[in-house]
Design a protein around this motif. Sequence first.
Motif, mmCIF file in Angstrom:
data_model
loop_
_atom_site.group_PDB
_atom_site.id
_atom_site.type_symbol
_atom_site.label_atom_id
_atom_site.label_comp_id
_atom_site.label_asym_id
_atom_site.label_seq_id
_atom_site.Cartn_x
_atom_site.Cartn_y
_atom_site.Cartn_z
ATOM 1 N N ALA A 1 -11.782 7.680 -87.412
ATOM 2 C CA ALA A 1 -11.182 7.677 -86.077
ATOM 3 C C ALA A 1 -10.356 6.421 -85.827
ATOM 4 O O ALA A 1 -9.365 6.457 -85.092
ATOM 5 C CB ALA A 1 -12.269 7.807 -85.012
ATOM 6 N N VAL A 2 -10.755 5.303 -86.445
ATOM 7 C CA VAL A 2 -10.010 4.055 -86.274
ATOM 8 C C VAL A 2 -8.552 4.240 -86.695
ATOM 9 O O VAL A 2 -7.635 3.736 -86.032
ATOM 10 C CB VAL A 2 -10.669 2.916 -87.091
ATOM 11 N N ARG A 3 -8.335 4.986 -87.763
ATOM 12 C CA ARG A 3 -6.972 5.199 -88.254
ATOM 13 C C ARG A 3 -6.149 6.067 -87.299
ATOM 14 O O ARG A 3 -4.922 5.993 -87.291
ATOM 15 C CB ARG A 3 -7.019 5.880 -89.629
ATOM 16 N N HIS A 4 -6.842 6.902 -86.527
ATOM 17 C CA HIS A 4 -6.137 7.877 -85.694
ATOM 18 C C HIS A 4 -6.041 7.486 -84.227
ATOM 19 O O HIS A 4 -5.505 8.276 -83.435
ATOM 20 C CB HIS A 4 -6.846 9.237 -85.796
ATOM 21 N N ILE A 5 -6.539 6.330 -83.843
ATOM 22 C CA ILE A 5 -6.570 5.949 -82.425
ATOM 23 C C ILE A 5 -5.217 6.152 -81.732
ATOM 24 O O ILE A 5 -5.146 6.760 -80.653
ATOM 25 C CB ILE A 5 -7.054 4.492 -82.250
ATOM 26 N N PRO A 6 -4.102 5.704 -82.300
ATOM 27 C CA PRO A 6 -2.817 5.894 -81.596
ATOM 28 C C PRO A 6 -2.342 7.348 -81.555
ATOM 29 O O PRO A 6 -1.424 7.668 -80.800
ATOM 30 C CB PRO A 6 -1.833 5.030 -82.406
ATOM 31 N N TYR A 7 -2.957 8.217 -82.357
ATOM 32 C CA TYR A 7 -2.454 9.576 -82.504
ATOM 33 C C TYR A 7 -3.339 10.626 -81.825
ATOM 34 O O TYR A 7 -2.972 11.803 -81.785
ATOM 35 C CB TYR A 7 -2.301 9.916 -83.986
ATOM 36 N N PHE A 8 -4.491 10.226 -81.321
ATOM 37 C CA PHE A 8 -5.335 11.162 -80.589
ATOM 38 C C PHE A 8 -4.644 11.605 -79.299
ATOM 39 O O PHE A 8 -3.989 10.802 -78.626
ATOM 40 C CB PHE A 8 -6.674 10.514 -80.223
ATOM 41 N N THR A 9 -4.806 12.864 -78.947
ATOM 42 C CA THR A 9 -4.426 13.285 -77.604
ATOM 43 C C THR A 9 -5.468 12.742 -76.629
ATOM 44 O O THR A 9 -6.530 12.259 -77.036
ATOM 45 C CB THR A 9 -4.384 14.823 -77.496
#
Length: 552
Positions: free
Chosen positions: A324-332
Motif C-alpha cells: 500500500a505504501v507504493r500506491h498511496i498517491p494512486y488510491f482513490t
Amino acid sequence: MALGRVPRLLLLERSRICWSALGLVCPTGLLRTSDPLLCPACLCGPCTAPSHGNLQRNCGTRRLTTTIREPVFVASSSVGLHKESFLHFCLTQLHRPSCGEERGFQQQLQRCSSSQEVFKLLHSVEILSDTMAAAALHRVADLEQDRSSLKDPTVLEKDTIRALCFQLEQDSARLTDAGLVSALLAGTRLFLDPGSTLMVRLASESQARLDQGRMTVGQLCTLGQAMLAMEGPTSGMLEQAMELIQRQEPALWSLEELVAAYRLLQGCGGDVGKHRNLLNKMHSQAMTVASRMDPFGVSELLSALVALNQTQAMPLVITLCKQAVRHIPYFTDEELSCVLEALMHFGYSDHYLVKAMEKYVPTMTFTSNPETVTKVAQFFALRNILSPVVFNALAESFVYRADDYTTTQLARQIVAFGKLGYLPPNAGQVFGKLETVLQLRFSHFHPRVLLSLLHACTLVERFPVNFVSKVFSSYFLQQLQDETTGLDRAVLAQLTQLYMTVKLECPFYEVLKYFFTEDNELTVCVIQYVCQASAVFLFYVPYFRASWKFIF
C-alpha cells in the motif's frame, strides 16, 4: 454493390442481433404482437409465467421492473423496449472485437463521467460484444448507484438501455459465459426486479452453464455476487458455485480471480468456518502475489480481511501494508479509506506508510472526499502518531471545508486533535470556525458526539464556555442516557472533566449556577456526581495546577 451487401446481411441474419437506422429489426416479427393472449415477454404463445403479470400487454411495449433493495426488492420504476426505439449499432457473437478494441472500449467507458456520455459512446460503436454491452451497464450502475437505489431511475427508460436489455434477454442462450454472468450482475447493480423476464432468463441460463461445470473461477465469483444480491447467502446457485470454487487450487488463480474470490467470501459473511481451508490457501497465495497487486486489489483484500475478521492473517496484513505504501498517491478516496480502516481494525501502522502519508495528505485535504480526510485524522489519532505536517494540512482544510462536513466528521477530526493534544498554527481560525458551526448546527449533533467534541476542545486548552450551560441542561442530560445502561462511566467522566476544566481555567464563569433550581432528578444526580468527583481533585489543585491537563 448489391453483391457486397450479401455477406453482411447473412452475418446479421445469423447473429439475429442487429438494429438498423430505421428501427429495431426482429426476424421473428414478434415484437409487434397484437394478440392479447400472447405475452410479449415470452414471445411464444400464452404466458404461463406468474412473474410476467406486471408486463404491459399493449402497443407492443414490454417493461422490466426495477427495484430498490431494502433489504428485499421492491418495484420502483421500469425499463421498457418500445418499437419506436432508434438504434444504429450491433451486438454480435460473430467476428467479435479484438482484445485491443475491447480494452480501448473499457478505457473510454472509465472516462465517461455521466450516463449520457456512456450512451453517446455506445452510439459511436458499430459492433459490440456481449461483454462490452455488460460493461456499459456496469458503468451506468457506477455512475447512478446511490446505496440501495438509483439516483435517477428514469435513466433506465432511455432507448439505449432498453435495447441492450432486450437484446441480452433475447440472446441469453448465445452469450458467452463471461458476458452472461457479467450482464446478470449488472442487472442486480441496476436494481432490476429478479422476477423480470430479463433476470429470469439470465439466471436460468446461468444455472444451465453452472451445471455444465465449465465456468472459470472469475466467472463463478461474478455469478456468486449476482446471486447474493438476488437471493442472499442462502442461494442454492451460490452454494453450488462455492463448491466448484473450493475444488480449484488458488495457486493457479490469476490476481483478478483471487481478488474476486475474496470479495465473494466477504459477501457470504458469517459462514467463514465452512470455508476455512479455502481461506488459508488463499492467504498463502495472496502472500506470494501481493507485490504485484494494484491499488484496487490491495484495497479489496484488506476490506475482505476486515469483513471476515481474519486477525490470524497478520503476516498478510503487513505484506499488504508494505504494498500500500507504493500506491498511496494512486488510491482513490474510497480505496484509501478502506486501507486506513483495515489498518485501524488490525492495529497496525508502518514507518514508511506514515512517511508516504505525510507527502500525500497536504495534496489531498482540499479536494478529497470529506470522509477520506476524516479517516486520515482518525487513523493518526488511533495509532497515536503525531505528525505536524498531516495535522497542519488537516487544520488548514478544516477552516474552509467545515461547512461541508457532517456532524460526526467534524467531531472525529477535532477529537483527533484533542487526543494527541496538538494545536495547529492556525488554531484561532480552526476553533473560531468550529464555534460558528456549533452555533448554527448545535441541535444536529448527537449528544454523545457533541460531548466528545467539547471534551476534546478542553484537552487542547480551548474552553467551550458558550455551550457548557446547554450540556448540563436537563434535556441534554436525558438525551445522553443510553437505553439500557443510562449514563455510563465514560460519559460521566467526560462531564466531570468538562466541569473541572471550566472551573479551573475560567473562574469568572459559574458553571452550575443555572442548575441549582432544576427539579429533574437526573440533573440533580449528575450535578452531585460531578461535584463530588471534582472535589477530591480540586483539593489538590494548588500542588499540581501547572500540569493538571496531563492527568486526563
